[in-house]
Design a protein around this motif. Structure first.
Motif, PDB file in Angstrom:
ATOM      1  N   LEU A  55       0.855  -1.186   0.000  1.00  0.00           N
ATOM      2  CA  LEU A  55       0.000   0.000   0.000  1.00  0.00           C
ATOM      3  C   LEU A  55       0.890   1.234   0.000  1.00  0.00           C
ATOM      4  O   LEU A  55       1.563   1.536   0.993  1.00  0.00           O
ATOM      5  CB  LEU A  55      -0.901  -0.051   1.234  1.00  0.00           C
ATOM      6  CG  LEU A  55      -1.763  -1.326   1.286  1.00  0.00           C
ATOM      7  CD1 LEU A  55      -2.085  -1.719   2.704  1.00  0.00           C
ATOM      8  CD2 LEU A  55      -3.005  -1.163   0.440  1.00  0.00           C
ATOM      9  N   ALA A  56       0.869   1.924  -1.127  1.00  0.00           N
ATOM     10  CA  ALA A  56       1.732   3.093  -1.297  1.00  0.00           C
ATOM     11  C   ALA A  56       0.932   4.371  -1.093  1.00  0.00           C
ATOM     12  O   ALA A  56      -0.293   4.344  -0.955  1.00  0.00           O
ATOM     13  CB  ALA A  56       2.349   3.063  -2.691  1.00  0.00           C
ATOM     14  N   PRO A  60       8.756  -2.889   1.566  1.00  0.00           N
ATOM     15  CA  PRO A  60       7.795  -1.782   1.619  1.00  0.00           C
ATOM     16  C   PRO A  60       7.554  -1.151   0.251  1.00  0.00           C
ATOM     17  O   PRO A  60       8.226  -1.494  -0.719  1.00  0.00           O
ATOM     18  CB  PRO A  60       8.485  -0.783   2.556  1.00  0.00           C
ATOM     19  CG  PRO A  60       9.938  -1.062   2.424  1.00  0.00           C
ATOM     20  CD  PRO A  60      10.061  -2.535   2.142  1.00  0.00           C
ATOM     21  N   PRO A  61       6.582  -0.251   0.169  1.00  0.00           N
ATOM     22  CA  PRO A  61       6.328   0.447  -1.102  1.00  0.00           C
ATOM     23  C   PRO A  61       7.522   1.334  -1.469  1.00  0.00           C
ATOM     24  O   PRO A  61       8.320   1.690  -0.606  1.00  0.00           O
ATOM     25  CB  PRO A  61       5.093   1.296  -0.814  1.00  0.00           C
ATOM     26  CG  PRO A  61       5.024   1.423   0.669  1.00  0.00           C
ATOM     27  CD  PRO A  61       5.650   0.176   1.225  1.00  0.00           C
ATOM     28  N   ALA A 104       1.215   4.299   4.556  1.00  0.00           N
ATOM     29  CA  ALA A 104       1.860   3.420   3.581  1.00  0.00           C
ATOM     30  C   ALA A 104       2.521   2.267   4.317  1.00  0.00           C
ATOM     31  O   ALA A 104       3.012   2.434   5.438  1.00  0.00           O
ATOM     32  CB  ALA A 104       2.891   4.186   2.765  1.00  0.00           C
ATOM     33  N   GLY A 105       2.516   1.127   3.694  1.00  0.00           N
ATOM     34  CA  GLY A 105       3.129  -0.049   4.299  1.00  0.00           C
ATOM     35  C   GLY A 105       2.661  -1.308   3.594  1.00  0.00           C
ATOM     36  O   GLY A 105       2.226  -1.257   2.439  1.00  0.00           O
ATOM     37  N   VAL A 106       2.753  -2.415   4.299  1.00  0.00           N
ATOM     38  CA  VAL A 106       2.401  -3.703   3.707  1.00  0.00           C
ATOM     39  C   VAL A 106       1.365  -4.402   4.586  1.00  0.00           C
ATOM     40  O   VAL A 106       1.506  -4.443   5.810  1.00  0.00           O
ATOM     41  CB  VAL A 106       3.653  -4.599   3.561  1.00  0.00           C
ATOM     42  CG1 VAL A 106       3.263  -6.001   3.093  1.00  0.00           C
ATOM     43  CG2 VAL A 106       4.640  -3.974   2.583  1.00  0.00           C
TER      44      VAL A 106
END
Lengths: 216, 216
Positions: free
Chosen positions: B91-92, B168-169, B182-184
């Protein structure tokens, strides 16, 4: 809704009792997935690539970064798109009757590159929301340069088939006397706690549309 | 171990930093999977079928009941076998940099039908153990009639490629200032409590090799 077509390619020959002609079943399988496997023919041989997708009504959108370069740059060509969910491992008393509980959708067709800007945004939105519902509104939308760098393909859901296997093993009668456990080990996709980007600015909480997906 | 070959089909053109030439990585991806997506060409168009498989050293075994009838009955032909694991949703801050963390293996080759009885049992054992480790010893082995009714294909792991994305993004610099999380979101396969066959004889407990897989 129209029932699914039955063409020479989509007719389910093996175990037809596992097929479904209900379009809502097709939608359900597609909407529950995150990736598809895209099949193309390159120099006469098959190539199968995992890639993201999104559905909007009777159109399946595919993202351009699939590695299927010919599909992105060359003339339009036939593809096959398959989405599969594994729901369980079917453990029988006999090796022969071991199986998998699954739902799969197979779509045939010739995708077209989307060139109109609004249509491209529509396709990208479907692909983004398929992967992460709520992210289109949360994240920065593509700018002109990013849009130009992205290929979007549109595939009509006009030739598709669905196959489903659910339920317990179907051992042969005499095998039921065996001293062997039989049943189904359920399989599902689970989501862990979100892992923040190391570069995330402090003070930005995980938004609800992401947090609510966590299963453990 | 020999590194993976780099042929015209397996060379990773897009994002080659995501490829791996380490054969042990290929084995790891294959051994962690339950189904593959098998690509064949039928009347000039691609067809992608989910099916079980098993690996033993440098051979991938495919089960006969794939629905790819031409592959089972006709002359040998080229296939592509792809195994994919989804590990996370990336997720960016920008829609453009949304992605999927995954591991995938793509194998090209011409599978051969296994006809020798012992070799067939070896292949079926690999396929069964891939799906449910420990079941070959627990369940009744195939009898002569069942063996005759089962097609097993053997595909050498000689032309394969591996692609992996983790981490990560990778948003563009200016986007790091955005007020967007933002993250995963980690994704994994989970196993629920075993569901006994309604026809199971009373007093047969779930064996350890099945019970220990349960994650929730």
């Amino acid at each position: 809704m129209n029932p699914l077509s039955s063409t020479d390619r989509t007719r389910v020959r093996r175990l037809p009792e596992r097929s479904s002609a209900d379009r809502s079943v097709l939608y359900g399988i597609l909407d529950a997935g995150m990736i598809c496997h895209l099949g193309v023919v390159v120099n006469g041989t098959p190539r199968v690539i995992p890639t993201g997708y999104g559905r909007l009504e009777d159109t399946l959108y595919l993202h351009g970064s699939t590695g299927a370069r010919s599909l992105m740059e060359g003339p339009s060509q036939d593809v096959c798109v398959t989405v599969t969910h594994v729901d369980g491992i079917v453990l029988a008393r006999s090796v022969f009757h071991h199986s998998i509980n699954y739902r799969s959708a197979v779509i045939f067709g010739t995708p077209q590159r989307v060139t109109d800007t609004d249509a491209k945004l529509t396709g990208l939105r479907a692909i983004t929301e398929q992967l992460a519902p709520g992210q289109w509104a949360a994240a920065r939308e593509p700018n002109r340069k990013e849009l130009a760098a992205t290929t979007v393909l549109a595939l009509p859901l006009s030739e598709a088939s669905v196959k489903i296997r659910q339920g317990p093993p179907s051992d042969d009668g005499p095998d039921h006397a065996l001293d062997v456990w039989a049943g189904v080990l359920p399989v599902r996709q689970a989501f862990g706690p979100p892992s923040p980007d190391p570069l995330l600015r402090p003070g930005i909480p995980v938004p609800g549309h992401i947090a609510h997906r966590v299963t453990s």
